[in-house]
Design an enzyme around this catalytic site. Structure first.
Site, PDB file in Angstrom:
ATOM      1  N   ARG A  37      43.780  47.030  43.106  1.00 50.30           N
ATOM      2  CA  ARG A  37      44.901  47.087  42.172  1.00 50.30           C
ATOM      3  C   ARG A  37      46.143  46.587  42.904  1.00 50.30           C
ATOM      4  NH1 ARG A  37      42.089  52.001  41.674  1.00 50.30           N
ATOM      5  NH2 ARG A  37      41.259  52.362  39.584  1.00 50.30           N
ATOM      6  N   LYS A  62      44.391  54.850  42.461  1.00 50.43           N
ATOM      7  CA  LYS A  62      44.780  55.565  41.254  1.00 50.43           C
ATOM      8  C   LYS A  62      44.436  57.040  41.430  1.00 50.43           C
ATOM      9  CE  LYS A  62      44.861  54.541  36.396  1.00 50.43           C
ATOM     10  NZ  LYS A  62      44.309  53.691  35.348  1.00 50.43           N
ATOM     11  N   HIS A 125      46.184  42.151  37.771  1.00 53.97           N
ATOM     12  CA  HIS A 125      45.039  42.891  37.227  1.00 53.97           C
ATOM     13  C   HIS A 125      43.972  41.930  36.675  1.00 53.97           C
ATOM     14  CE1 HIS A 125      44.132  47.118  37.128  1.00 53.97           C
ATOM     15  NE2 HIS A 125      43.460  46.942  36.003  1.00 53.97           N
ATOM     16  N   ARG A 128      41.703  41.315  39.438  1.00 53.23           N
ATOM     17  CA  ARG A 128      40.792  42.469  39.584  1.00 53.23           C
ATOM     18  C   ARG A 128      39.641  42.343  38.578  1.00 53.23           C
ATOM     19  NH1 ARG A 128      40.455  47.948  41.146  1.00 53.23           N
ATOM     20  NH2 ARG A 128      39.987  49.436  39.483  1.00 53.23           N
ATOM     21  N   HIS A 151      36.682  53.319  40.008  1.00 56.88           N
ATOM     22  CA  HIS A 151      36.718  53.971  38.705  1.00 56.88           C
ATOM     23  C   HIS A 151      36.057  55.341  38.778  1.00 56.88           C
ATOM     24  CE1 HIS A 151      36.868  49.888  36.355  1.00 56.88           C
ATOM     25  NE2 HIS A 151      38.046  50.252  36.799  1.00 56.88           N
ATOM     26  N   TYR A 160      33.347  45.521  31.276  1.00 54.97           N
ATOM     27  CA  TYR A 160      33.008  44.215  31.835  1.00 54.97           C
ATOM     28  C   TYR A 160      31.689  43.673  31.305  1.00 54.97           C
ATOM     29  CZ  TYR A 160      36.904  45.330  34.795  1.00 54.97           C
ATOM     30  OH  TYR A 160      38.157  45.665  35.223  1.00 54.97           O
TER      31      TYR A 160
END
Length: 177
Positions: A37, A62, A125, A128, A151, A160
């Site tokens: 990120r 995150k 992003h 990414r 994640h 995805y």
């Protein structure tokens, strides 16, 4: 459902082949080949890069989570080209000796993608997302991609699956007629 923006292989190769400084090449390469990120990349220190193990320690992911991200040899080469003799401090600095801002990274990616002739609104992003789709296109399983991206949920990563035309084509081609 709105699909994320990502670059095709010819597009990201065109972006990487553009004329840019060693620092900018290291940034672009790291984004494209690690899936970091924007905030994770800008908060990296030189000490977070392990050149022997070819990994980077992401300390500001995150939710404040840490993870070790393996790096592609091309990302390592780009980092070596940028770092030279530097041994400590922030990995990427602006002209004032401070960490890059998220806003600056967005502007930089946009400038470099425009210079490469890409006709998409490319942002950090999107790079990414490009990493994730490229992994999926090479048959990396969703759980591994989830882990690499940091994640929490496989549901987040599953977006995805909708971005991979070759996987959909391969699935149809495997059907018995």
């Amino acid at each position: 459902m709105r699909l994320p923006l990502w670059l095709t292989e010819p597009e990201w190769k065109k972006l990487l082949s553009g004329d840019m400084t060693d620092r900018d090449r290291a940034i672009i390469t790291l984004f494209l080949l690690s899936g970091l990120r924007s905030n994770e990349l800008r908060m990296l220190d030189v000490a977070d890069v392990d050149f022997e193990e070819m990994t980077v320690m992401v300390r500001f992911g995150k939710g404040g989570k840490q993870r070790v991200v393996p790096l592609h040899r091309r990302a390592m080469t780009a980092l070596r080209g940028w770092l030279g003799q530097r041994e400590s401090g922030p990995l990427f600095l602006n002209r004032f000796g401070q960490r890059l801002s998220n806003r600056y990274l967005r502007m930089l990616i946009k400038q470099l993608s425009d210079a490469a002739g890409l006709r998409k609104d490319v942002h950090p992003h999107a790079l990414r997302h490009t990493f994730a789709v490229a992994l999926l296109e090479t048959n990396v399983d969703l759980e591994t991609i989830r882990d690499l991206l940091g994640h929490d949920s496989i549901t987040t990563t599953s977006i995805y699956l909708h971005c991979s035309p070759s996987r959909r084509r391969a699935a149809i081609d495997r059907l018995e007629a």
